[in-house]
Enzyme design. Structure first.
Site, mmCIF file in Angstrom:
data_model
loop_
_atom_site.group_PDB
_atom_site.id
_atom_site.type_symbol
_atom_site.label_atom_id
_atom_site.label_comp_id
_atom_site.label_asym_id
_atom_site.label_seq_id
_atom_site.Cartn_x
_atom_site.Cartn_y
_atom_site.Cartn_z
ATOM 1 N N LYS A 1 -2.040 7.412 -9.340
ATOM 2 C CA LYS A 1 -1.701 6.277 -10.215
ATOM 3 C C LYS A 1 -1.439 5.018 -9.400
ATOM 4 C CE LYS A 1 1.100 5.723 -14.387
ATOM 5 N NZ LYS A 1 -0.027 5.369 -15.204
ATOM 6 N N GLY B 1 3.516 6.518 -3.203
ATOM 7 C CA GLY B 1 2.543 7.182 -2.339
ATOM 8 C C GLY B 1 1.153 6.590 -2.472
ATOM 9 N N CYS B 2 0.770 6.265 -3.689
ATOM 10 C CA CYS B 2 -0.573 5.710 -3.928
ATOM 11 C C CYS B 2 -0.697 4.308 -3.339
ATOM 12 C CB CYS B 2 -0.874 5.693 -5.425
ATOM 13 S SG CYS B 2 -0.852 7.352 -6.136
ATOM 14 N N THR B 3 0.381 3.533 -3.425
ATOM 15 C CA THR B 3 0.373 2.192 -2.839
ATOM 16 C C THR B 3 0.239 2.292 -1.320
ATOM 17 O OG1 THR B 3 1.695 1.328 -4.666
ATOM 18 C CG2 THR B 3 1.694 0.049 -2.613
ATOM 19 N N ALA C 1 -3.396 3.344 -0.427
ATOM 20 C CA ALA C 1 -4.363 2.259 -0.628
ATOM 21 C C ALA C 1 -4.183 1.165 0.426
ATOM 22 C CB ALA C 1 -4.234 1.689 -2.035
#
Length: 155
Positions: free
Chosen positions: A39, A44-46, A49
């Site tokens: 998401k 974690g995704c930030t 990316a």
């Protein structure tokens, strides 16, 4: 459907953050990293990316493109890119029957005693012919982009 290293990546269309259709075969002739993440704008995704964005010039030197994939909308991807100055392309996978479903990375997950469908953080490195050279299932974010870059350089 499950895929293995050496298989050709299924060529299923997605929608990039700029609302253009994109599929793995669009990258033939160069290596490609497909990183699936749960998401936009979550910690974690930030981090993942941003790590791939920071290393994008090194991936390009290695002849490798990057594409992050989640089920978030193109609009959410645009906001995520703007908020964090991301340089990687992001794509929206179909709600049902998309690439993540085909690969089995859209799967049942459990958190805090609740079961739900979600993206299992996974990365696929494709060679210039679209064959899967390496798979990282159930990725841990710290150091991951660097590990993928090393594999891309060796390919």
């Amino acid at each position: 459907m499950s895929v293995s290293e050496g298989d050709t990546m299924p060529d299923i269309a997605m929608v990039r953050h700029d609302c253009e259709e994109v599929k793995p075969s669009d990258y033939r002739g160069q290596k490609l990293v497909l990183f699936f993440y749960p998401k936009d704008n979550t910690p974690g995704c930030t981090t993942e990316a941003k790590d791939f964005s920071a290393l994008k010039p090194e991936f390009e030197k290695a002849g490798c493109a990057l594409l992050g994939i989640s089920k978030d909308s193109s609009k959410k991807h645009q906001n995520f890119i703007a908020k964090h100055d991301l340089t990687v392309d992001l794509a929206t996978d179909a709600e049902e029957g998309g690439l993540s479903d085909t690969l089995g990375v859209w799967a049942e997950k459990t958190m805090y005693g609740k079961t739900f469908m979600g993206m299992v953080r996974s990365t696929y490195l494709l060679d210039a012919e679209g064959k899967i050279a390496r798979i990282w299932p159930k990725v841990k974010v710290n150091g991951h982009a660097e590990e993928v870059l090393a594999a891309a350089r060796d390919l």
